[in-house]
Design a protein around this motif. Structure first.
Motif, mmCIF file in Angstrom:
data_model
loop_
_atom_site.group_PDB
_atom_site.id
_atom_site.type_symbol
_atom_site.label_atom_id
_atom_site.label_comp_id
_atom_site.label_asym_id
_atom_site.label_seq_id
_atom_site.Cartn_x
_atom_site.Cartn_y
_atom_site.Cartn_z
ATOM 1 N N ASN A 178 0.842 -1.193 0.000
ATOM 2 C CA ASN A 178 0.000 0.000 0.000
ATOM 3 C C ASN A 178 0.880 1.248 0.000
ATOM 4 O O ASN A 178 2.109 1.153 0.037
ATOM 5 C CB ASN A 178 -0.981 0.001 1.183
ATOM 6 N N SER A 202 -5.287 9.010 6.626
ATOM 7 C CA SER A 202 -5.639 7.660 6.206
ATOM 8 C C SER A 202 -6.740 7.120 7.107
ATOM 9 O O SER A 202 -6.960 7.615 8.216
ATOM 10 C CB SER A 202 -4.416 6.743 6.277
ATOM 11 N N ALA A 229 6.357 4.664 0.176
ATOM 12 C CA ALA A 229 6.329 6.064 0.609
ATOM 13 C C ALA A 229 5.435 6.918 -0.284
ATOM 14 O O ALA A 229 4.796 7.862 0.188
ATOM 15 C CB ALA A 229 7.750 6.630 0.609
ATOM 16 N N ASP A 230 5.386 6.601 -1.584
ATOM 17 C CA ASP A 230 4.630 7.400 -2.553
ATOM 18 C C ASP A 230 4.462 6.568 -3.820
ATOM 19 O O ASP A 230 4.989 5.450 -3.923
ATOM 20 C CB ASP A 230 5.366 8.723 -2.842
ATOM 21 N N ALA A 265 1.734 4.996 1.753
ATOM 22 C CA ALA A 265 1.546 5.858 2.918
ATOM 23 C C ALA A 265 0.774 7.108 2.503
ATOM 24 O O ALA A 265 0.927 7.596 1.383
ATOM 25 C CB ALA A 265 2.903 6.253 3.505
ATOM 26 N N THR A 271 4.477 -1.078 3.071
ATOM 27 C CA THR A 271 4.017 0.268 2.727
ATOM 28 C C THR A 271 5.060 1.015 1.913
ATOM 29 O O THR A 271 6.233 1.100 2.309
ATOM 30 C CB THR A 271 3.689 1.063 4.005
#
Length: 649
Positions: free
Chosen positions: A556, A565, A576-577, A558, A574
């Motif tokens: 996913n 969120s 970062a972008d 962040a 996760t």
């Protein structure tokens, strides 16, 4: 035949189709005290109020837990009732001919009982497969309208009930989602001949894998045939409007099925081969047009049933795709039409924001396949769900590989065994004739089988599922227990949600890597012995068996700076972008492929679902990273795989 998929079973349409959708507004009430039957709601009609609950309307086919239903409450209600008025849609001519009126359900979760004007007409157990009941004789002779009543029981807590990802606790979390109770796929009335051709659920099988001899091997059933009445079945094939062949056979006097072999070689294909899609590279083999993702060519089939006088009784339009599957070459490849096929797939769980498990429309199913293909994937593992029939309809036409799977339960006992055997059989029969289906997966990650290392009983049930499926369909491989603890299987499949470095190390070797423990479980079952006596031999990977990483990824993103969120948002790892997500995706995909042991992969997942936000698209089908960038990753992976295969031969 028409390309329309508005009819709920578009893969099997009568030539003079007469049907009426019952989707829309129904009366509805919760029956928490389970008092409805004793108070004769089926005869009197459902009341205006039961305890604290009011009678209300619900928008069928959406479950009451969804916004689209018009109710949208996330509460536990084990017994629910539906009611509406229905009309006999048969024409006077059809009535005179003796046509029957069938009430058809796409799926009702989980147990249902059905009455027409207070007369019990049938029921069904199994929450994910279609069924029908004949309501002809329940209609009042003086009226063409009647009251239809449906009672449904769906336990939120019974873990022997196949439920898939429907959560049994109050709040969905992690990989588990909002439950679905009651009617969740389309309902309709249909006028059918009293003696008629059987659909796949009733016994029609089209074996289209014999591309070497160019033959379609058909088993056609007849429903409603009077005892020993003579009748014949005819099947005719055409391709792109060009007649191909025809076969006719009489139904044996003592059987309800007849076998026919049909030559699928196009007599003079020259002109046909000059136009799309019949001009695609590699789509012909000895005058046979082949089905595969790059050229999903389908033959049109017309099935006819004639009585003893030769008069036409029933006529049905369907399709088939000629294609063969091979997983026993011993070189680790999965082959489609005799050539290695790299299955670049995604986990697709079939949920939507407003409608839950129910597809919003046929077009929504088509869109999901198109969005997946745009990213470079050529198929999906349809996970823990028997999808709406129209999904298979579109997958056949769009060239999309599908692994057929079923919603699993979570506890093992005799009740579970009986429930699962029945529903799995119905699921396989429903989809057996779709060329898009390339693998059967009855069980995921030992769900409902917690003691496979010690329990011979649990092992034997998985063995029985394998051989049951192989009896129903010997033409497709069976992935007995996806992820780990295989008992008897045609494929070695493994699940690994490790990040790149660990996944790369795992995929680089078989022993201690791919065949090492996954999720705390061994990949195969071990021997069970009592002293020196071997009680159960267990299982092991066979050299040359195709290996597929059937779950990995789950990344996913962040929340962006300043964004909030959801408190339950979840993924396995996760990013970062979006840029980081793309890079992680590439590294994970290449880790699987560059290990040179896996001939396919299933990335988790294509769409976000509720709190599980690790999709490549959001829940509302918006891309998180550029589609073209994902496709470049998949194209690179396919290129790497085929380079390795070429160097190995």
């Amino acid at each position: 035949m028409s390309s329309s998929a508005s009819y709920p079973r578009p893969d099997f349409q009568r030539n003079h189709l007469n049907w009426e959708s019952l989707d829309g507004s129904w009366h509805f009430i919760f029956d928490d005290a389970d008092a409805g039957r004793s108070q004769l709601w089926q005869k009197k009609g459902i009341p205006a109020q039961a305890d604290a609950h009011q009678k209300r309307t619900i928008n069928v086919p959406y479950a009451f837990q969804t916004p689209a239903s018009g109710i949208g409450v996330h509460e536990a209600h084990e017994v629910i009732w539906y009611e509406r008025s229905i009309s006999d849609c048969r024409t006077q001519d059809e009535i005179a001919k003796g046509n029957r009126l069938l009430l058809r359900f796409g799926a009702v979760d989980y147990e249902c009982s059905i009455w027409v004007d207070g007369q019990f007409v049938g029921g069904h157990t199994g929450g994910h497969v279609p069924f029908d009941v004949d309501v002809t004789d329940a209609f009042p002779s003086a009226s063409k309208t009647a009251r239809l009543t449906v009672r449904v029981r769906d336990s939120p807590y019974d873990l022997t009930q196949p439920r898939g990802k429907q959560y049994w606790k109050p709040v969905p979390e992690s990989i588990f989602y909002t439950p679905t109770s009651g009617i969740w796929l389309s309902v309709w009335l249909e006028s059918v001949p009293a003696m008629r051709l059987a659909n796949s659920s009733e016994g029609m099988v089209l074996r289209s894998n014999d591309i070497k001899r160019g033959q379609l091997h058909a088993q056609i059933g007849v429903v409603g045939r009077p005892v020993r009445a003579k009748c014949s079945v005819e099947i005719e094939a055409s391709l792109g409007g060009t007649a191909v062949s025809k076969a006719v056979n009489e139904l044996p006097s003592d059987k309800g099925l007849v076998n026919l072999d049909l030559d699928m070689r196009v007599p003079n294909p020259g002109e046909l081969q000059k136009k799309a899609p019949f001009d695609a590279d590699g789509c012909w083999l000895d005058r046979i047009a082949l089905w595969q993702p790059e050229h999903p060519i389908l033959y049109d089939l017309t099935l006819r049933l004639r009585d003893a006088s030769g008069s036409l009784v029933d006529e049905v339009q369907t399709v088939t795709g000629m294609r063969s599957l091979s997983w026993k070459t011993g070189d680790g490849t999965f082959r489609l039409n005799g050539k290695p096929c790299f299955q670049a797939m995604v986990l697709d769980q079939g949920y939507w924001p407003e409608t839950g498990l129910t597809p919003p429309s046929s077009d929504a199913l088509k869109l999901d396949i198109e969005l997946t293909k745009k990213m470079g994937f050529n198929g999906c593992r349809k996970h823990q769900k028997i999808e709406d029939s129209r999904f298979m309809y579109w997958a056949d036409r769009l060239g999309f590989l599908v692994w057929g799977e079923i919603a699993n339960a979570y506890e093992f006992d005799d009740v579970y065994v009986d429930r699962f055997n029945r529903e799995w059989t119905e699921a396989v029969k429903r989809d057996i004739n779709h060329p898009c289906v390339v693998t059967w997966t009855p069980v995921n990650e030992s769900w409902a089988y917690p003691s496979l290392q010690e329990s011979i009983e649990q092992r034997n049930h998985i063995r029985s599922l394998y051989y049951l499926t192989k009896t129903l369909d010997p033409t497709r491989p069976i992935n007995d227990n996806c992820g780990w603890e295989s008992v008897v299987t045609d494929l070695t499949t493994y699940h690994d949600y490790s990040d790149f470095p660990e996944l790369s190390a795992t995929c680089s070797k078989m022993e201690g890597g791919i065949l090492g423990q996954k999720g705390g479980h061994p990949m195969f079952t071990k021997n069970i012995s009592s002293g020196s006596i071997l009680l159960d031999p267990g299982s092991q990977h066979k050299t040359g068996m195709p290996v597929i990483c059937s779950e990995f990824g789950g990344v996913n993103i962040a929340p962006a700076k300043g964004a909030v969120s959801g408190e339950r948002d979840w993924g396995y790892t996760t990013a970062a972008d979006p840029k980081d997500l793309l890079e992680r995706l590439r590294k994970l995909v290449m880790a699987v492929v560059q290990g040179c042991h896996s001939c396919g992969l299933v990335y988790t997942q294509i769409f976000d679902i509720e709190q599980e936000v690790n999709g490549l698209y959001s829940f509302d089908r918006k891309e998180k990273i550029p589609v073209a960038d994902v496709k470049r990753v998949l194209d690179e992976a396919k290129g790497q795989y085929f380079k390795y295969v070429a160097s190995s031969n």
